[in-house]
Motif scaffolding. Structure first.
Motif, short mmCIF file in Angstrom:
data_model
loop_
_atom_site.label_atom_id
_atom_site.label_comp_id
_atom_site.label_asym_id
_atom_site.label_seq_id
_atom_site.Cartn_x
_atom_site.Cartn_y
_atom_site.Cartn_z
N PHE A 341 93.86 49.31 70.95
CA PHE A 341 93.29 48.70 72.11
C PHE A 341 91.61 48.80 70.54
CE2 PHE A 341 93.73 52.18 73.49
CZ PHE A 341 93.08 53.26 73.25
N ASP A 342 90.74 48.15 70.54
CA ASP A 342 89.60 49.10 70.08
C ASP A 342 88.92 50.06 70.49
OD1 ASP A 342 89.59 46.49 68.03
OD2 ASP A 342 88.40 45.68 69.28
N TYR A 343 88.56 51.05 69.48
CA TYR A 343 87.50 52.16 69.41
C TYR A 343 86.57 52.68 68.36
CZ TYR A 343 92.38 53.35 67.35
OH TYR A 343 93.33 53.72 66.61
N VAL B 258 95.25 68.42 76.82
CA VAL B 258 94.83 68.73 75.83
C VAL B 258 93.66 67.69 75.73
CG1 VAL B 258 95.69 68.07 73.78
CG2 VAL B 258 97.09 68.39 74.83
N PRO B 259 92.06 69.08 75.85
CA PRO B 259 91.13 68.42 75.67
C PRO B 259 91.08 68.67 73.63
CG PRO B 259 90.77 70.87 75.81
CD PRO B 259 92.85 70.24 76.42
N VAL B 260 89.86 67.79 73.52
CA VAL B 260 89.40 67.68 72.70
C VAL B 260 88.09 68.22 72.39
CG1 VAL B 260 88.31 65.43 70.58
CG2 VAL B 260 90.11 65.01 72.02
N PHE B 261 87.44 68.56 71.59
CA PHE B 261 86.33 69.66 71.35
C PHE B 261 85.71 69.46 69.90
CE2 PHE B 261 83.97 73.65 72.05
CZ PHE B 261 82.66 73.27 71.75
N ILE B 262 84.81 68.16 70.54
CA ILE B 262 83.44 67.10 69.19
C ILE B 262 82.72 68.04 69.17
CG2 ILE B 262 82.51 65.28 69.00
CD1 ILE B 262 84.20 64.17 71.29
N VAL B 263 82.17 68.40 67.95
CA VAL B 263 81.02 69.27 66.83
C VAL B 263 80.57 67.96 66.70
CG1 VAL B 263 80.26 70.96 65.40
CG2 VAL B 263 82.67 71.41 66.64
N LYS B 271 77.72 59.00 62.85
CA LYS B 271 78.62 57.92 64.04
C LYS B 271 80.21 58.58 63.81
CE LYS B 271 79.66 55.36 60.33
NZ LYS B 271 78.69 54.20 59.00
N GLN B 272 80.58 58.76 62.93
CA GLN B 272 81.92 59.45 62.70
C GLN B 272 82.35 60.28 64.32
OE1 GLN B 272 84.07 60.58 59.65
NE2 GLN B 272 83.79 59.25 57.96
N ASP B 273 81.28 61.06 64.54
CA ASP B 273 81.28 61.83 66.06
C ASP B 273 81.72 61.24 67.13
OD1 ASP B 273 81.68 64.79 63.71
OD2 ASP B 273 79.30 64.23 63.55
N ASN B 274 80.51 60.57 67.03
CA ASN B 274 80.18 59.30 67.64
C ASN B 274 82.05 58.39 68.19
OD1 ASN B 274 77.48 59.66 68.78
ND2 ASN B 274 76.43 58.54 67.54
N ARG B 275 82.25 58.28 67.27
CA ARG B 275 83.26 57.42 67.92
C ARG B 275 84.36 57.99 68.27
NH1 ARG B 275 87.66 54.63 62.75
NH2 ARG B 275 88.65 53.48 64.61
N VAL B 276 84.85 59.20 67.51
CA VAL B 276 85.62 60.19 68.88
C VAL B 276 85.48 60.62 69.84
CG1 VAL B 276 86.82 62.49 68.72
CG2 VAL B 276 86.11 61.57 66.04
N LYS B 281 85.72 58.83 75.42
CA LYS B 281 85.19 58.29 76.55
C LYS B 281 86.36 57.07 77.61
CE LYS B 281 80.28 59.19 76.32
NZ LYS B 281 79.51 58.27 75.75
N LYS B 282 86.95 55.79 76.91
CA LYS B 282 87.17 55.21 76.68
C LYS B 282 88.89 55.31 77.86
CE LYS B 282 88.00 50.91 74.81
NZ LYS B 282 87.55 49.75 73.52
N ILE B 283 89.42 56.63 76.82
CA ILE B 283 90.37 56.85 77.61
C ILE B 283 91.30 57.54 78.16
CG2 ILE B 283 92.06 55.18 75.35
CD1 ILE B 283 92.11 59.18 74.83
N ASN B 284 89.76 57.85 78.91
CA ASN B 284 89.77 59.14 80.45
C ASN B 284 90.01 60.07 79.65
OD1 ASN B 284 87.69 59.72 82.68
ND2 ASN B 284 89.77 59.13 83.62
N ALA B 285 89.58 61.23 78.88
CA ALA B 285 90.14 61.99 78.32
C ALA B 285 89.27 63.06 78.48
CB ALA B 285 90.12 62.25 76.32
N GLU B 286 89.88 65.00 78.33
CA GLU B 286 89.09 65.48 78.52
C GLU B 286 88.36 65.58 77.15
OE1 GLU B 286 91.03 68.76 80.41
OE2 GLU B 286 89.58 70.19 80.60
#
Lengths: 343, 343
Positions: A341-343, B258-263, B271-276, B281-286
Motif C-alpha cells: 500500500f502507499d506509505y 516490536v515498537p519503533v522509536f523515532i528520533v 521528512k524522512q523521519d515523518n515518513r516513518v 500510524k497507518k499500520i497502527n504500530a506501537e
C-alpha cells in the motif's frame, strides 16, 4: 566426477542459470563499448545511486573503487540523495544506477532532477521502463531471472574497464577473460555449500535474534542478506553490525540463543572478522562463519578481491535464503507492508 | 515560577551539572586560540577519529561540516583506520580525536602511526594519558563528569570558529555567545522530558526487540543511545536503522511488541523521519517519537541545526538511560564482556 556433481540444488535451475550466465558473458563487448563512450566523454566523479537492495549491491564497488582508484566515488542512497541533492553531483558527474523492476520510485525521483542537472546516467535496468527512460544509457541484462551476480558481472565490465582506461587496472583484460567461467564456478560453490546451507538454516531459522557481522568489501553483502532477505522476506529479527562496531555495544547481547553470523572476507579487513570469531570462541558463543576463502574460483588470486562479494551473494542471498524458507515455511515472496500500500 | 522548576531529576545533580557547564563555557577563549593556531598552520582535510561512542558523537560534526563547509571532512572509525591507513590522511591533515578515559586502545594505535605521518592531532582528552601524549594539542575539559554535551560545546568552539575563519560561519561569534546558556537550557529541557522519560522507559524496557530510526544530523545520536546505552549498558536488543533504510527491510519486522522509536530532527531529513511516523500510524504500530522541535533553546532558530544533537544526547543518552536502568534494574555500569578481559 567431483564429489559435488551429484548434489542437487534445492529450488535452483542449474541449466537455466548457466544459460542466462552465458548471455551475460556475451554482453561483455557491448558494455565495454559503453565504457569507452563514457570514458571518452569524461567525468569528474562517480555516484553509485541505489536504494535498499541496489544500495547494498553497489557497496562492493564503492569499496573497491575507493581502494584501487583515485576516482572520487560516492555511494548514495536515493532517498537521501532526494533529501539533500548532493552539491558534488553536477553535469560532469557519472551516475550509475540499477533497478531490476525499472520502477523504483526513489530512483525515478532522483533521476528526474539528476537529468535536469545534466549528469551522464548509466542504468542497469530495462530500456522500456520509468527508470530506463530517464537514463542516458541503459544496459539491459539479457536474462529473465534476477540473480545479483548477473548484474555484478555487467557492472564489473563497465567499472573495471573504465579503471583500466585510467591505468588503474592494467590486468583488466585478463580479469575479464577469467570471469568467463564465473557462473560455472558459482554453481560448483553452491554445491559445496548446499549441505551447510541446510544445516545453517536449520540451526538459525527460529532464533529470536541473530547478529550479523561483516566488513570491508563484504559489508554490503552482509546488509543485503540480513535486511533484504531475512528482514524483508523472512521477518527474521536481525542485527547487522560491522565487525569493528560489534565491539562497541552489540557484543554485550551475545548469549544463549543469540548467535553471531560472521561473514569473513579475504582482504585486510579479515583480521576484524577474525577478531569477532576469536571473541565468540572465547566466550563459547553460538556462531556461524561463512569464509569466502573456502571456495575455489578459476581466477588468479589477485583477482579474488573483486569476486568474493559474488560468492557471498550466491551462498547467502540466493542459497541460504531458499533454505531459510524451507524451515520457516514463510514464502520469500510474501510481504506484510512493503509495496502492499502507499506509505 | 515555571512549571518545570519543581521537577526533581532522577539521579541528576543539577547544581554540579551547571557548575561544570560554567567551567566548559569558560574554556571558550582557550579553545578559540587553539583554533587560530591550527588554522594558521593550515591543513588540507579533516579526519574525525573516533571509536564506538566517540565515533557516534563525531557524526553530527561530520554531517554539519559537510553540509555547511567545502572542507574535505572524513569521519573514521579508529579500528577501520588502523585496518586501511587511509591514503588521504597525510602530514597536512588535521585529525580531531576524543577519548574521555584517555586510554582507548584503537585510538592509541591509530595515533601512533598518525604521529609518524606527521598530521596535526587535536585531542579532546586528558593531557597526562596515553591518548593525550600522542596528540599535538590537547583540549582537556575542566570537569569531573563525562556528559557528552560538555565535549560537544568544546568541539563546537574549535570546529565552528575554524569555519568562521574560512568565512563559512560568519555568525559564529553570535552563536558562541548564545550557547552560553546551553546547560541551563538543557536542564530545563530535561525537566520537561522527565515524566516522558519515565513513561517511555516503562513502556519499552521489557520489549524483546526495539527498532530505532534516525537520520541526518541525529543518526549518530540514534546509534549512541541504541548501541552504547541500550546494547552495551542495558543488554536490550535493538535494531538501529536510518529512516531511509527502514523502508528496505526492517519495516517488515514491525508487529505487536516490536515498537519503533523515532528520533525526529528539524532539517531537511525531517521528512524522512515523518515518513516513518506516518507509516507507523497507518499500520497502527506501537511507536515513540522524540521530536527536538518540542524543546526550546535560547538560540536563534538558524543556530538550532548545530544544537539539536545535544538535545538528543541530553534526553536519551543521559535521561532515558537513567530511567531504563530504573525499570530493568540492570546497573548501567555493569558489562559481561566489554573491557572485562582481552579479546
Amino acid at each position: 566426477m567431483s564429489v559435488t556433481e551429484k548434489v542437487e540444488l534445492y529450488k535452483f535451475d542449474e541449466e537455466k542459470y548457466l544459460k542466462e550466465g552465458d548471455a551475460i558473458i556475451a554482453q561483455r563487448k557491448e558494455v565495454e563499448e559503453i565504457a569507452d563512450q563514457v570514458f571518452e566523454k569524461g567525468f569528474t566523479n562517480v555516484f553509485l545511486l541505489g536504494i535498499g537492495g541496489t544500495e547494498f549491491e553497489f557497496a562492493q564497488f564503492d569499496y573497491l573503487l575507493n581502494k584501487y582508484s583515485t576516482l572520487e566515488v560516492y555511494a548514495i542512497n536515493a532517498a537521501d540523495a532526494n533529501t539533500v541533492h548532493p552539491t558534488k553531483l553536477t553535469k560532469d558527474s557519472l551516475v550509475i544506477t540499477s533497478s531490476a523492476s525499472g520502477t523504483t520510485v526513489e530512483i525515478v525521483e532522483a533521476l528526474t532532477w539528476i537529468k535536469e542537472i545534466g549528469a551522464t546516467v548509466v542504468g542497469f535496468t530495462k530500456k522500456d521502463c520509468p527508470v530506463g527512460k530517464l537514463c542516458s544509457i541503459v544496459i539491459e541484462a539479457k536474462v529473465t531471472t534476477g540473480q545479483c551476480e548477473y548484474a555484478y558481472v555487467l557492472q564489473s565490465y563497465l567499472l573495471y574497464s573504465i579503471l583500466n582506461k585510467r591505468n588503474e587496472f592494467p590486468e583488466y583484460e585478463r580479469f575479464a577473460d577469467q570471469i568467463k567461467n564465473i557462473f560455472k564456478n558459482l554453481v560448483d560453490i553452491r554445491k559445496v555449500f548446499e549441505p551447510k546451507a541446510d544445516e545453517i538454516a536449520k540451526q538459525l531459522y527460529n532464533k529470536p535474534y541473530t547478529i550479523f557481522t561483516g566488513s570491508g568489501a563484504l559489508w554490503g553483502e552482509t546488509l543485503l542478506f540480513s535486511m533484504c532477505i531475512l528482514e524483508e522476506m523472512q521477518w527474521v529479527r536481525t542485527r547487522p553490525v560491522t565487525s569493528s562496531q560489534f565491539f562497541h555495544g552489540t557484543l554485550e547481547l551475545v548469549e544463549k540463543d543469540v548467535p553471531v553470523f560472521i561473514v569473513k572476507g579475504e582482504d585486510e579487513y579479515r583480521k576484524q572478522d577474525n577478531r569477532v570469531e576469536d571473541f565468540c570462541k572465547k566466550i563459547n558463543a553460538e556462531y556461524v562463519v561463512l569464509d569466502t576463502k573456502e571456495y575455489a574460483l578459476d581466477v588468479d588470486d589477485k583477482f579474488r578481491p573483486f569476486v568474493v562479494p559474488w560468492i557471498v551473494t550466491a551462498l547467502l542471498t540466493e542459497r541460504l535464503a531458499a533454505h531459510y524458507e524451507l524451515y520457516t515455511r514463510h514464502n520469500l515472496a510474501y510481504r506484510r507492508y512493503y509495496h502492499q500500500f502507499d506509505y
